[in-house]
Design a protein around this motif. Structure first.
Motif, short mmCIF file in Angstrom:
data_model
loop_
_atom_site.label_atom_id
_atom_site.label_comp_id
_atom_site.label_asym_id
_atom_site.label_seq_id
_atom_site.Cartn_x
_atom_site.Cartn_y
_atom_site.Cartn_z
N ARG A 155 17.68 6.28 12.34
CA ARG A 155 18.51 7.37 11.81
C ARG A 155 17.67 8.47 11.15
N THR A 157 12.86 10.12 8.90
CA THR A 157 11.82 10.90 9.59
C THR A 157 10.42 10.26 9.43
N LYS A 172 23.20 15.09 7.84
CA LYS A 172 23.21 15.75 6.53
C LYS A 172 22.14 16.82 6.43
N ARG A 175 18.28 1.48 -4.41
CA ARG A 175 19.37 2.43 -4.53
C ARG A 175 20.63 1.63 -4.19
N GLY A 177 16.82 12.19 9.96
CA GLY A 177 17.64 13.38 9.69
C GLY A 177 16.78 14.62 9.60
N THR A 178 15.80 14.56 8.72
CA THR A 178 14.99 15.75 8.42
C THR A 178 14.17 16.22 9.62
#
Ligand SMILES: Cc1ncc(COP(=O)(O)O)c(C=O)c1O
Length: 367
Positions: free
Chosen positions: A236, A219, A44, A143, A238-239
């Motif tokens: 996982r 990250t 993403k 969340r 992403g950034t």
């Protein structure tokens, strides 16, 4: 060989520094390998097939996505397997999952309810396929995720028994790590996540449902892999590909690791402020608790203090050199993932030379 200089690129523009991206990829992929963690980078952040391909070339085992539409774009580029790290709920999602599976894509899904498990099982049934499932545990972000306790075992058992589904293990995203006030607080969040996941794994083992996978993000985790030891098997981030101001201010990357910025032009000058041609439609509205919307590269005394849609307000400290009308500045946003989603293409540079332009093909794939 450079095609043209960045000076000729119209603004606002998303600029990606290729040398920094390569360094970021190599560093995190090497560290994950040394730590024995399987990397499933979250795509993403970049939403670009060529970067997903590069991540796989550098040892990633699969690609994480939030949306089926993102997986479709990457599948069209011949990439996979995928982890859809988002609860799929309802008939429409079942049909779309079935369509994706019918093309031969290998898909896993993270979920937190029997209803989502039913949706995924229905998609698997329609396609005549099997889907691996990770049960998401809420490790404190509040969340998605099942509250740690017997409900985790119950849902895991439900998945295990459901035809079309293969129970793979557990997953968690402790995204609240970036809200912790200091390094001790950040480590505390990661330790709490590890403790909860360890407890849930033991509980599952006792019930004969041994998880093969225990997956964590992101990250901030990648920068503190020692905190994951003994429980995580999959990571996982992403950034990490680009990094951003939030990652920098949390001590999860160095300034040298900032690979993406928004190139803007100063279009209006006043006594105490200047205006650049990027507002919330270029920087997104994602704020940071320290204030400001970005880090002006090479000009630390300039601050991007306010945004309207197409205008960004720059202010400066007394004694700082004010920006000049027409000056071009590169600003690293607070949150690069939401910024990337606002641009059709990115300008990939080495130094000040544009080497290539690439499409952000999976932008806007909100379904
Ligand atoms: C479920 C999940 N996993 C992994 C990530 C990647 O985290 P990061 O962007 O900090 O690398 C995210 C980011 O939002 C996420 O939502």
């Amino acid at each position: 060989m450079g095609m043209w200089s960045l000076d000729r690129v119209d603004t606002p523009a998303l600029v990606v520094d290729l040398d920094t991206v390569e360094r970021n990829l190599h560093r995190v992929h090497r560290q994950a390998q040394e730590a024995g963690l399987a990397l499933w980078p979250h795509t993403k952040t970049h939403k670009a097939p060529w970067l997903a391909r590069r991540q796989l070339e550098l040892g990633a085992r699969g690609l994480t996505v939030a949306k089926l539409g993102e997986a479709e774009v990457l599948r069209d580029a011949g990439l996979g397997p995928f982890l859809v790290h988002y609860p799929l709920v309802g008939e429409t999602k079942a049909r779309r999952l079935a369509d994706l599976l019918a093309t031969g894509a290998q898909v896993q899904v993270a979920l937190d309810s029997p209803q989502a498990a039913d949706t995924v099982a229905e998609g698997a049934r329609q396609a005549g396929a099997e889907v691996g499932v990770l049960v998401e545990v809420d490790t404190g972000m509040h969340r998605v995720g099942v509250a740690p306790g017997p409900q985790v075992v119950e849902l895991s058992r439900y998945v295990h028994r459901r035809p079309g589904l293969r129970f793979l293990g557990l997953t968690s995203y402790a995204g609240h790590v970036s809200a912790a006030p200091d390094e001790e607080g950040r480590r505390q969040v990661l330790r709490q996540e590890r403790e909860i996941l360890q407890r849930m794994r033991h509980e599952l083992e006792r019930q004969g449902l041994t998880p093969q996978v225990v997956s964590v993000g992101g990250t901030h985790h990648a920068a503190r892999m020692e905190e994951l030891a003994g429980v995580a098997t999959h990571l996982r981030p992403g950034t990490y590909v680009y990094n951003d101001r939030t990652i920098l201010l949390a001590g999860s990357c160095r300034e040298d690791d900032l690979a993406a910025s928004v190139l803007v032009t100063v279009v209006s000058r006043h006594d105490r402020w200047a205006v650049v041609d990027g507002g919330s439609k270029a920087f997104s509205s994602d704020a940071h608790r320290e204030g400001g919307y970005g880090l002006v590269m090479g000009r630390p005394k300039l601050r991007l203090t306010r945004l309207s849609e197409e205008h960004g307000i720059l202010e400066w400290e007394d004694g700082a050199e004010p920006p000049r009308l027409g000056e071009r500045l590169r600003i690293v946003p607070n949150h690069i993932c939401t910024v990337v989603n606002l641009f059709d293409r990115a300008w990939a540079v080495r130094g000040e030379e544009v080497e290539r332009v690439f499409a952000v093909s999976a932008r806007g794939k909100s379904q």
